[in-house]
Design an enzyme around this catalytic site. Structure first.
Site, mmCIF file in Angstrom:
data_model
loop_
_atom_site.group_PDB
_atom_site.id
_atom_site.type_symbol
_atom_site.label_atom_id
_atom_site.label_comp_id
_atom_site.label_asym_id
_atom_site.label_seq_id
_atom_site.Cartn_x
_atom_site.Cartn_y
_atom_site.Cartn_z
ATOM 1 N N ASP A 1 55.163 80.874 63.564
ATOM 2 C CA ASP A 1 55.831 79.940 62.655
ATOM 3 C C ASP A 1 55.380 78.530 63.040
ATOM 4 O O ASP A 1 56.102 77.803 63.716
ATOM 5 C CB ASP A 1 57.347 80.099 62.809
ATOM 6 C CG ASP A 1 58.124 79.457 61.676
ATOM 7 O OD1 ASP A 1 57.495 78.971 60.724
ATOM 8 O OD2 ASP A 1 59.365 79.441 61.738
ATOM 9 N N ARG B 1 55.490 75.677 67.206
ATOM 10 C CA ARG B 1 55.619 76.643 68.291
ATOM 11 C C ARG B 1 54.530 76.413 69.337
ATOM 12 O O ARG B 1 54.805 76.429 70.524
ATOM 13 C CB ARG B 1 55.524 78.077 67.744
ATOM 14 C CG ARG B 1 56.503 78.376 66.626
ATOM 15 C CD ARG B 1 57.958 78.201 66.997
ATOM 16 N NE ARG B 1 58.852 78.492 65.888
ATOM 17 C CZ ARG B 1 59.821 77.695 65.462
ATOM 18 N NH1 ARG B 1 60.039 76.535 66.076
ATOM 19 N NH2 ARG B 1 60.597 78.032 64.457
ATOM 20 N N ARG C 1 60.435 69.509 55.918
ATOM 21 C CA ARG C 1 59.521 70.661 55.903
ATOM 22 C C ARG C 1 58.892 70.834 54.523
ATOM 23 O O ARG C 1 57.921 71.588 54.378
ATOM 24 C CB ARG C 1 60.280 71.918 56.300
ATOM 25 C CG ARG C 1 60.870 71.861 57.691
ATOM 26 C CD ARG C 1 61.835 73.012 57.936
ATOM 27 N NE ARG C 1 61.159 74.293 57.907
ATOM 28 C CZ ARG C 1 61.789 75.459 57.791
ATOM 29 N NH1 ARG C 1 63.107 75.498 57.659
ATOM 30 N NH2 ARG C 1 61.100 76.590 57.792
ATOM 31 N N LYS D 1 56.014 80.131 51.745
ATOM 32 C CA LYS D 1 57.447 80.423 51.791
ATOM 33 C C LYS D 1 58.256 79.287 51.144
ATOM 34 O O LYS D 1 57.702 78.214 50.910
ATOM 35 C CB LYS D 1 57.895 80.629 53.240
ATOM 36 C CG LYS D 1 57.675 79.404 54.147
ATOM 37 C CD LYS D 1 57.955 79.745 55.596
ATOM 38 C CE LYS D 1 57.790 78.506 56.464
ATOM 39 N NZ LYS D 1 57.966 78.806 57.895
ATOM 40 N N HIS D 2 59.518 79.505 50.811
ATOM 41 C CA HIS D 2 60.389 80.669 50.926
ATOM 42 C C HIS D 2 60.714 81.104 49.506
ATOM 43 O O HIS D 2 61.549 80.477 48.847
ATOM 44 C CB HIS D 2 61.678 80.334 51.654
ATOM 45 C CG HIS D 2 61.502 79.683 53.003
ATOM 46 N ND1 HIS D 2 61.232 78.337 53.172
ATOM 47 C CD2 HIS D 2 61.557 80.219 54.255
ATOM 48 C CE1 HIS D 2 61.153 78.053 54.461
ATOM 49 N NE2 HIS D 2 61.346 79.178 55.147
ATOM 50 N N HIS E 1 70.005 80.724 57.904
ATOM 51 C CA HIS E 1 70.202 81.193 59.276
ATOM 52 C C HIS E 1 71.690 81.406 59.547
ATOM 53 O O HIS E 1 72.070 82.206 60.406
ATOM 54 C CB HIS E 1 69.653 80.185 60.291
ATOM 55 C CG HIS E 1 68.168 80.080 60.291
ATOM 56 N ND1 HIS E 1 67.491 79.169 59.515
ATOM 57 C CD2 HIS E 1 67.216 80.774 60.965
ATOM 58 C CE1 HIS E 1 66.189 79.308 59.717
ATOM 59 N NE2 HIS E 1 65.996 80.270 60.586
ATOM 60 N N ASP F 1 61.694 86.834 55.356
ATOM 61 C CA ASP F 1 62.147 85.902 56.380
ATOM 62 C C ASP F 1 62.851 86.725 57.462
ATOM 63 O O ASP F 1 63.066 87.937 57.305
ATOM 64 C CB ASP F 1 63.085 84.862 55.758
ATOM 65 C CG ASP F 1 63.064 83.535 56.506
ATOM 66 O OD1 ASP F 1 62.587 83.498 57.656
ATOM 67 O OD2 ASP F 1 63.536 82.528 55.949
#
Length: 498
Positions: A77, A85, A147, A177-178, A190, A262
């Site tokens: 990701d 990351r 984002r 995405k998404h 989340h 996801d």
């Protein structure tokens, strides 16, 4: 290419069930259970910040995985910007989507994505869960924000296409995405199930347009969102909806690549369906790969999901041909990445492209003549709670970069209701640089800034989130993201070093 030799006794159905999983794991080396499962049919793994120590370590990790299965998909990701990351402990060398959208130079976006892809490929990563093609139409959105390339449909569409093209030119598969668009939500999936209540015509014209652009650009994968869109399906979130994945994405939009979910451990699914039931429903709906591992990362989770899929086939709930088709699509993408790796990079390294982009994204609003600082200031970070996608490990702000330019710079983090007074007490007579993210979403932050500016009107304000609130301060700098290079670009303005 040599094909993996599967463990004896691993039947076709079990292999297919393992093939569609994209699990994570803990540690910076490949656990024995992952290597064993690769021998049984597992075709993908996901890397997260906990797996990263250095580029050299990641390269060694992926080489070990490929020694067990040469066509393994290694996903990450890595959006750049706030969601990184590879550079989770230092902050990203790339400014992120909103900064690229602010510049609005598609060639620059393509170049940034190509360089990011080159670095991923050098580490052995060949599938990136990026870019975000969400149109950030709701500025209160707690999870997308910077984002996104922006709030304009056409802008998001053209930069999504450029990003896909650039990333895949480096041999790294894009995962746009998404789907069908997470930009008009006020809930983070989340934490709970978001709901988007718009007419089908709005969804089609606004949210689906960037995905059409990504498909036209050849995006090798698309990630579904755990969002309920009644105009599509009043009962199931997109990840679990045949209407969203099979009829719309496959049928009407004509998408033929890999559909990835996801993270199934996200509460929008885990707290409503459970990950086993959710995974079965997702594959039945048209998903090809089950992403799990952001919060669940052990062999037992893989076993449970494998067994749930096998059981669903045997009871007739999940057609065996649907599972076989999903596994075939995973293997097809694996072949593409393996061939791309053999071809090698098509561009020379461009180590500075992220910094150039960050500098171009900075927007400065002076309230009069501003004299760059020559003495070390006090940097007050008004720190909101980070969302799960961003995480709280990654440093942000301008203090480190200002210290490099103005040695002696000090900093503190503040988030309480009385943050403004606390900053004044901590700063003393030093010039204050207030650094914040999304002032418009946090009333306490706006109050703190009111207090600071009333007492110290010479305060410099750096907005590193969405610049929705009116600019104020002796100097207002909008960076359109909190990546390390965004902090450097802002620090150069403050110190007159740009």
């Amino acid at each position: 290419m040599t094909r993996p030799t599967f463990a004896s006794g691993t039947d076709t159905l079990t292999r297919d069930a393992l093939t569609v999983l994209q699990p994570g794991f803990t540690g910076t080396t490949a656990p024995d259970w992952v290597l064993r499962r690769l021998g049984e049919g597992l075709a993908s793994v996901g890397l997260f910040g906990r797996n990263i120590a250095s580029p050299e370590q990641v390269a060694a990790l992926t080489a070990r995985l490929r020694a067990e299965r040469d066509d393994v998909l290694v996903a990450i990701d890595e959006e750049g910007g706030d969601v990184t990351r590879l550079e989770v402990r230092t902050g990203s060398s790339f400014p992120g989507n909103n900064a690229l959208g602010a510049v609005d130079d598609v060639e620059l976006t393509r170049d940034v994505a190509a360089e990011l892809g080159r670095r991923l490929a050098a580490c052995g990563v060949n599938l990136n869960w990026a870019p975000s093609a969400d149109v950030n139409s709701n500025p209160e959105n707690p999870v997308i924000g910077v984002r996104s390339f922006g709030a304009g449909t056409d802008l998001v569409a053209r930069h999504t296409a450029a990003y896909v093209t650039g990333l895949q030119s480096a041999g790294v598969a894009a995962c746009t995405k998404h789907f069908p668009g997470h930009g008009d939500t006020a809930v983070d999936s989340h934490d709970a199930m978001p709901r988007i209540d718009v007419d089908a015509s709005v969804l089609d014209a606004r949210d689906l347009t960037p995905f059409r652009a990504a498909i036209a650009a050849g995006s090798r994968a698309v990630m579904s969102a755990h969002i309920l869109v009644p105009a599509l399906d009043p009962n199931r979130p997109a990840t679990l909806s045949p209407r969203a994945l099979t009829e719309l994405l496959r049928g009407e939009l004509g998408y033929g690549g890999l559909i990835v979910t996801d993270g199934m451990e996200m509460k929008a699914i885990a707290s409503t369906y459970g990950i086993e039931r959710g995974s079965v429903l997702a594959v039945a709906a048209g998903a090809d790969a089950i992403c799990v591992g952001g919060g669940l990362s052990d062999e037992e989770t893989v076993r449970r999901l494998r067994d749930a899929l096998v059981s669903a086939v045997r009871t007739g709930e999940l057609p065996e041909e649907r599972l076989a088709d999903a596994a075939a699509r995973v293997r097809s993408l694996a072949r593409w990445t393996a061939e791309a790796a053999k071809a090698g990079p098509v561009r020379a390294p461009d180590e500075e492209v992220g910094l150039r982009a960050a500098r171009r994204a900075v927007r400065v609003t002076p309230a009069g003549h501003f004299t760059p600082l020559t003495e070390p200031p006090y940097v007050a970070a008004l720190t909101p709670v980070a969302n799960f996608a961003v995480g709280d490990q990654t440093p942000w702000g301008v203090a480190a970069e200002l210290f490099r330019l103005l040695p002696g710079t000090e900093t503190g983090s503040f988030s309480a209701e009385d943050a403004g007074r606390a900053v004044l007490d901590a700063a003393g007579s030093r010039r204050i640089v207030a650094v914040l993210r999304d002032e418009h979403r946090h009333p306490w932050m706006a109050t703190a800034l009111d207090t600071l500016l009333a007492a110290r009107p010479d305060t410099v304000v750096v907005e590193m989130g969405l610049p929705q609130a009116a600019p104020r301060g002796a100097l207002h700098i909008a960076t359109h993201g909190a990546a390390r290079v965004c902090g450097r670009a802002a620090a150069e303005v403050i110190a007159g070093a740009g």
